[in-house]
Design a protein around this motif. Sequence first.
Motif, PDB file in Angstrom:
ATOM      1  N   UNK A 130      -2.394  -6.257   4.713  1.00 41.70           N
ATOM      2  CA  UNK A 130      -1.577  -6.986   3.749  1.00 41.70           C
ATOM      3  C   UNK A 130      -0.364  -6.164   3.321  1.00 41.70           C
ATOM      4  N   UNK A 131      -0.547  -4.849   3.188  1.00 41.84           N
ATOM      5  CA  UNK A 131       0.579  -3.983   2.824  1.00 41.84           C
ATOM      6  C   UNK A 131       1.535  -3.833   3.993  1.00 41.84           C
ATOM      7  N   UNK A 132       0.995  -3.665   5.206  1.00 42.83           N
ATOM      8  CA  UNK A 132       1.839  -3.558   6.390  1.00 42.83           C
ATOM      9  C   UNK A 132       2.612  -4.841   6.653  1.00 42.83           C
ATOM     10  N   UNK A 133       1.985  -5.985   6.417  1.00 38.28           N
ATOM     11  CA  UNK A 133       2.596  -7.258   6.748  1.00 38.28           C
ATOM     12  C   UNK A 133       2.607  -7.476   8.246  1.00 38.28           C
ATOM     13  N   UNK A 134       3.269  -8.529   8.683  1.00 34.90           N
ATOM     14  CA  UNK A 134       3.348  -8.835  10.105  1.00 34.90           C
ATOM     15  C   UNK A 134       4.253  -7.838  10.807  1.00 34.90           C
ATOM     16  N   UNK A 135       3.754  -7.286  11.903  1.00 35.15           N
ATOM     17  CA  UNK A 135       4.573  -6.399  12.730  1.00 35.15           C
ATOM     18  C   UNK A 135       4.785  -7.080  14.071  1.00 35.15           C
ATOM     19  N   UNK A 136       6.020  -7.409  14.364  1.00 41.70           N
ATOM     20  CA  UNK A 136       6.335  -8.090  15.617  1.00 41.70           C
ATOM     21  C   UNK A 136       6.446  -7.129  16.784  1.00 41.70           C
ATOM     22  N   UNK A 137       6.215  -5.835  16.510  1.00 44.10           N
ATOM     23  CA  UNK A 137       6.329  -4.829  17.560  1.00 44.10           C
ATOM     24  C   UNK A 137       7.559  -3.970  17.383  1.00 44.10           C
ATOM     25  N   UNK A 138       8.581  -4.522  16.719  1.00 41.45           N
ATOM     26  CA  UNK A 138       9.802  -3.756  16.492  1.00 41.45           C
ATOM     27  C   UNK A 138       9.909  -3.263  15.047  1.00 41.45           C
ATOM     28  N   UNK A 139       8.873  -3.554  14.259  1.00 43.68           N
ATOM     29  CA  UNK A 139       8.869  -3.096  12.870  1.00 43.68           C
ATOM     30  C   UNK A 139       9.663  -3.977  11.934  1.00 43.68           C
ATOM     31  N   UNK A 140      10.127  -5.140  12.401  1.00 47.25           N
ATOM     32  CA  UNK A 140      10.963  -6.007  11.575  1.00 47.25           C
ATOM     33  C   UNK A 140      10.180  -7.157  10.945  1.00 47.25           C
ATOM     34  N   UNK A 141       8.854  -7.118  11.045  1.00 47.15           N
ATOM     35  CA  UNK A 141       8.036  -8.153  10.434  1.00 47.15           C
ATOM     36  C   UNK A 141       8.136  -8.118   8.916  1.00 47.15           C
ATOM     37  N   UNK A 142       7.766  -9.217   8.284  1.00 48.48           N
ATOM     38  CA  UNK A 142       7.874  -9.347   6.839  1.00 48.48           C
ATOM     39  C   UNK A 142       6.623  -8.808   6.143  1.00 48.48           C
ATOM     40  N   UNK A 143       6.842  -8.149   5.007  1.00 47.15           N
ATOM     41  CA  UNK A 143       5.733  -7.666   4.194  1.00 47.15           C
ATOM     42  C   UNK A 143       5.139  -8.818   3.385  1.00 47.15           C
ATOM     43  N   UNK A 144       3.823  -8.773   3.145  1.00 45.59           N
ATOM     44  CA  UNK A 144       3.181  -9.766   2.286  1.00 45.59           C
ATOM     45  C   UNK A 144       3.603  -9.531   0.838  1.00 45.59           C
ATOM     46  N   UNK A 145       3.788 -10.607   0.111  1.00 47.33           N
ATOM     47  CA  UNK A 145       4.158 -10.518  -1.297  1.00 47.33           C
ATOM     48  C   UNK A 145       2.941 -10.594  -2.216  1.00 47.33           C
ATOM     49  N   UNK A 146       1.862 -11.223  -1.721  1.00 44.91           N
ATOM     50  CA  UNK A 146       0.652 -11.338  -2.527  1.00 44.91           C
ATOM     51  C   UNK A 146      -0.572 -11.285  -1.628  1.00 44.91           C
ATOM     52  N   UNK A 147      -1.691 -11.012  -2.270  1.00 49.06           N
ATOM     53  CA  UNK A 147      -2.988 -11.056  -1.600  1.00 49.06           C
ATOM     54  C   UNK A 147      -4.017 -11.411  -2.664  1.00 49.06           C
ATOM     55  N   UNK A 148      -5.270 -11.114  -2.421  1.00 49.30           N
ATOM     56  CA  UNK A 148      -6.283 -11.445  -3.408  1.00 49.30           C
ATOM     57  C   UNK A 148      -7.670 -11.334  -2.823  1.00 49.30           C
ATOM     58  N   UNK A 149      -8.628 -11.988  -3.445  1.00 50.86           N
ATOM     59  CA  UNK A 149      -9.995 -12.024  -2.930  1.00 50.86           C
ATOM     60  C   UNK A 149     -10.409 -13.471  -2.715  1.00 50.86           C
ATOM     61  N   UNK A 150     -11.242 -13.668  -1.709  1.00 44.45           N
ATOM     62  CA  UNK A 150     -11.818 -14.983  -1.432  1.00 44.45           C
ATOM     63  C   UNK A 150     -13.331 -14.853  -1.397  1.00 44.45           C
ATOM     64  N   UNK A 151     -14.015 -15.681  -2.160  1.00 47.21           N
ATOM     65  CA  UNK A 151     -15.476 -15.784  -2.056  1.00 47.21           C
ATOM     66  C   UNK A 151     -15.750 -16.860  -1.013  1.00 47.21           C
ATOM     67  N   UNK A 152     -16.488 -16.492   0.010  1.00 47.33           N
ATOM     68  CA  UNK A 152     -16.643 -17.336   1.184  1.00 47.33           C
ATOM     69  C   UNK A 152     -18.122 -17.581   1.485  1.00 47.33           C
ATOM     70  N   UNK A 153     -18.424 -18.794   1.924  1.00 46.91           N
ATOM     71  CA  UNK A 153     -19.756 -19.103   2.446  1.00 46.91           C
ATOM     72  C   UNK A 153     -19.801 -18.608   3.886  1.00 46.91           C
ATOM     73  N   UNK A 154     -20.653 -17.648   4.163  1.00 49.29           N
ATOM     74  CA  UNK A 154     -20.640 -17.022   5.480  1.00 49.29           C
ATOM     75  C   UNK A 154     -21.221 -17.941   6.544  1.00 49.29           C
ATOM     76  N   UNK A 155     -20.610 -17.889   7.742  1.00 48.05           N
ATOM     77  CA  UNK A 155     -21.162 -18.544   8.915  1.00 48.05           C
ATOM     78  C   UNK A 155     -21.172 -17.526  10.057  1.00 48.05           C
ATOM     79  N   UNK A 156     -21.444 -17.976  11.278  1.00 41.46           N
ATOM     80  CA  UNK A 156     -21.601 -17.036  12.384  1.00 41.46           C
ATOM     81  C   UNK A 156     -20.271 -16.479  12.884  1.00 41.46           C
ATOM     82  N   UNK A 157     -19.139 -17.054  12.458  1.00 45.70           N
ATOM     83  CA  UNK A 157     -17.832 -16.544  12.878  1.00 45.70           C
ATOM     84  C   UNK A 157     -17.409 -15.335  12.075  1.00 45.70           C
ATOM     85  N   UNK A 158     -16.269 -14.744  12.441  1.00 44.87           N
ATOM     86  CA  UNK A 158     -15.723 -13.581  11.738  1.00 44.87           C
ATOM     87  C   UNK A 158     -14.824 -14.055  10.604  1.00 44.87           C
TER      88      UNK A 158
END
Length: 329
Positions: A130-158
């Motif tokens: 989240x701090x790194x943000x998207x990296x397109x390979x050239x370092x010009x990707x955008x940084x995330x402005x926000x994040x948070x926590x999610x409470x999730x019902x777990x299933x077999x996926x990641x």
Amino acid sequence: MTSSSTGLRIIFAGTPDFAAHHLQALIDSSHQIVAVYTQPDRPAGRGKKLTPSPVKTLALAHELPVLQPESLKDPQAQAELFEHNADVMVVVAYGLLLPKAVLETPRYGCLNVHGSLLPRWRGAAPIQRAILGDDTGDGNGMADKETGVTIMQMDVGLDTGDMLYKSACDIEPDETTASLHDKLMRLGAPALLATLEQVQLDQLQPEPQNNAQATYAEKITKQEAQIDWSKPATFIERKIRAYNPFPVAYTFLNDKRLKIYKATSINISNNEKTPGDIVAFNEDGVVVACGEGALALQQLQVPGKRSMSIAELQNGYSDLFSIGNHFGD
């Protein structure tokens, strides 16, 4: 439905400090913790002594039963988990995969506290990514402005399960993984308790994730913490914050491996400057040319020494950081 006065019978599964904070919140609540699962003791420190996880240490201090299976795929381990007759299993940074049989054992299934706003940053390192943000390979990707926590019902996926509760926060311009970790830890505990109250009252409103919007937070490696000075200074600065406190961004200077804990990006003309060149050493820091702009390094660690500020480095390392010296392999 379990009575709200008696609380839920909870199995807790987690390992690091982030998880221990949530376990403490459950200990302080009306819920009953019937078992605590955590990873086996691991070697730590210079002596490589077997050391219990923060979750185990906290659980034992409160005389809670602790189980440390190497895997939950073993039928015997699954049978033992079934015997706890749990209403719900709360999973926070546990570090072991939960097979389908385990996910279906508690009455209300398994809930996970995940350190991002899903479906963004599924996977092992959501805080750093989240701090790194998207990296397109050239370092010009955008940084995330926000994040948070999610409470999730777990299933077999990641990290693909239905979202039950979200709590958001801003990512500050000087945010490090250490500071954001603590911020999300404080958000996660009340979010978890609010979700468990909804479980008790049968008021959950599961929201499926939009898989088309998902991003993956790959595990952080020590190798990727090496600085590539050809990247823009703004990206390198985010990288330094994202890898603080682990694995810590590093570079080489005169065959010395230096760790960098803090830096500020600045605008300079890069004409005739090779990325990695030291162009100044003053009160702003060790100023290094990058692919775009420059970076003022303000907190560094040289081999065999503790992390030092610029004022400390100016007292004993002026030759090492003299103008014209070059960072890199």
